[in-house]
Every structure is written in structure tokens, then in C-alpha cells.
Design a protein around this motif. Structure first.
Motif: not given
Lengths: 158, 162
Positions: A37-41, A130-134, B36-42
Motif C-alpha cells: 500500500i503506497t498511495a492515497a488521494l 487478496y485485498t489489503a487495506s489500511a 502486507v506492507q504499508v509505506a509511509p504515506i502523506t
């Protein structure tokens, strides 16, 4: 006469005590996965990561069976879900996908695919989606570490 | 006990055992690893690209003339801990004072109103690991003794470690 009863008792004991041998062990192809998980809007939680590269293959049995799923993930922080898609259909329904399962550390085995019909000796398969979320409030792996799931699929009589 | 009874009992035992096995029968299992790997996101942004504060009149007997605008919102999201939001302007020598304060934040701690300068100033503290927003309340200040004029500011908001 007594040996007939004795034979019956032996057969019963054998059925009850001997380890059950399926025709073949199920198999996950596609290897181990990493969902990133690498991005967000702006104004939204981070975008989910999905992966459908793995396939579960197993052999049908002489009775109606189902596939269950469970996971172990000590210290789990993020959310991981799995759904069976593309269940093979070789001349009929080969099983019914359960609703998407949320994988939680230490969970009991949950139905993943049900109503897999006999007969045995035929292979069947399904794609593992698979779906991962955070959420932002759940933090990140750099500070907290990754979630490492050992996901187990089991074929059992239904 | 007759032979048929014995045969029946034997078969019944075998069937019962088979039925018990079938109801709990495990044919096999397999496992694989899913990480599950979560990058630092800002992410951070403002919902209005531009706004204008216009001071067109004063109050008799008062040197200070002000105008306030609270029409824009700041939105942010960060999954890192111990973060704050700062604000600064690119205008190194403005004619007039432009002040800013965060209003009604959904998270974090508000600092008091401050004059924007090229040096980043804390706007919100303790916004780590949150998705939030606040209203940006600008206040333009001019003195009655000042000549008319205008300033243009490009204001930068930054999420950083505190």
C-alpha cells in the motif's frame, strides 16, 4: 460368528483411527505474495492493494467437500481479505464462493468455497483474490513492521 | 445372539464410524505466506486554489484595518507518527501583514494565529497517523497610514516530524 463381529469392530476402529488420506494435497500456485500500500488521494484513506496471481488447486473427493481458510499473523495491524474467484467449471458447478473473508490472526477456519461436488479424482481450482487495506490511523510498516500472514486452505467434508 | 445379529452389529459399527469420519474428514491442507506492507504515506492539499482578501475601507479613528477569510480548507492524511503541519509564504517582503490560524480541526492541536513569513511556522501539532481537515482562517492587516498596494503570496503547507 464371533470373527464377523470382530472384523466389524476392527473395521470401525480402523476407520476411526487411521489418518485420512485425501487423493492429493491441495496446492497454492503463484508463490508467496507481497501486497504493498503506497498511495492515497487527498481526503481519502490509503488506496487498497489487490493481487490475484495465486491459484488454489485441489482434487475433488468422493463426497461433497468445502474449502476453508484461516490465518496466523502475530501482531497483525492491517486488514487483509480474500475471495475465491474463477472457480473452475468443467461441466457443472464446481463449488460456490463464500463471501469475501477477512483474515484475522487466530481466526477459526472460515468457509471459502462450499458445495464442491464429487466425484473424486478430478482436479479443480480457484483464483485467490487478496485485498489489503489500511487506514492512516493504523500507521505504516516502516515504524511498525509488516504483517506476515500464513494463510492456510483446508479441504474438508461438508 | 445369531449370526445375522452379529453381522448387523459389525456393519452398524463400521457405518457409524464411517459417518463420524465423513462429518469431520479433512482431506488435506496447504498454506502460503502473504505479506502486507504499508509505506509511509502523506498527502496534503487545499481545496481552494486561490483567494483574495480585499481591504477597501477602515473605521474612523482606527489605524488598523483588517479583513478575514475562512472559505478554504486544508486536508491532510499521514500514517506516520509525531507529525505537525507548518505553513510559510514565498513573499519575503510583503507590504501588508497576512495572518493565519487553523480553525475547527478534526485532529491535532491548534497553534495561535501567526504572521506568515518565509520561515515555516507551526499551524497544527500532533497530527500523526490521521486523516483530517481544518478551516484556514486568513486575516489581512493594513494600516490606514499605509499607501494602497497589493501582495501576492504562494503559501506552502508541509507535514513534517515534530
Amino acid at each position: 460368528m464371533r470373527h464377523i463381529l470382530f472384523t466389524g469392530i476392527l473395521l470401525a476402529l480402523a476407520l476411526a483411527a487411521l489418518p485420512v488420506r485425501g487423493a492429493a494435497q491441495p496446492l497454492v500456485t503463484g508463490g508467496n505474495l507481497v501486497l504493498q500500500i503506497t498511495a492515497a488521494l487527498l481526503g481519502q484513506e490509503p488506496a487498497m492493494a489487490t493481487n490475484s496471481q495465486c491459484t488454489l488447486e485441489w482434487q475433488k473427493e468422493h463426497v461433497v467437500t468445502k474449502v476453508t481458510v484461516s490465518t496466523t499473523c502475530p501482531g497483525q495491524r492491517f486488514t487483509l481479505r480474500v475471495l475465491a474467484t474463477n472457480i473452475s467449471r468443467r461441466g457443472g458447478i464446481e463449488g460456490i464462493a463464500a463471501p469475501e473473508v477477512t483474515l484475522q490472526d487466530g481466526m477459526p477456519a472460515m468457509d471459502f468455497i462450499t458445495d464442491v461436488p464429487p466425484p473424486g479424482s478430478l482436479n479443480t481450482s480457484a483464483t485467490l483474490q487478496y485485498t489489503a487495506s489500511a487506514t492512516f490511523s493504523q500507521g505504516n510498516s516502516t515504524e511498525l513492521g509488516n504483517d506476515l500472514h500464513t494463510v492456510t486452505y483446508t479441504v474438508v467434508a461438508q | 445372539m445369531t449370526m445375522s445379529h452379529l453381522i448387523g452389529a459389525g456393519i452398524a459399527l463400521a457405518v457409524a464410524a464411517f459417518a463420524q469420519r465423513a462429518s469431520a474428514q479433512v482431506f488435506g491442507s496447504t498454506a502460503h505466506t502473504v505479506t502486507v506492507q504499508v509505506a509511509p504515506i502523506t498527502v496534503i492539499g487545499v481545496d481552494l486554489a486561490a483567494l483574495t482578501l480585499q481591504i477597501s475601507s477602515g473605521t474612523p479613528g482606527q489605524e488598523t484595518m483588517t479583513v478575514t477569510d475562512a472559505t478554504s480548507k486544508l486536508l491532510w492524511g499521514t500514517n506516520s507518527s509525531n507529525q505537525k503541519i507548518t505553513a510559510n509564504t514565498d513573499n519575503a517582503a510583503p507590504l501588508f501583514d497576512l495572518r493565519l490560524v487553523a480553525v475547527n480541526p478534526t485532529g491535532g492541536s491548534v497553534t495561535s494565529e501567526f504572521s506568515l513569513s518565509t520561515t515555516p511556522h507551526d499551524l497544527l501539532l500532533n497530527v500523526g497517523q490521521s486523516l483530517g481537515s481544518c478551516t484556514l482562517q486568513y486575516r489581512g492587516v493594513a494600516l490606514a497610514s499605509q499607501a494602497p498596494g497589493s501582495d501576492t503570496h504562494v503559501i506552502t503547507f508541509t507535514v513534517q516530524s515534530q
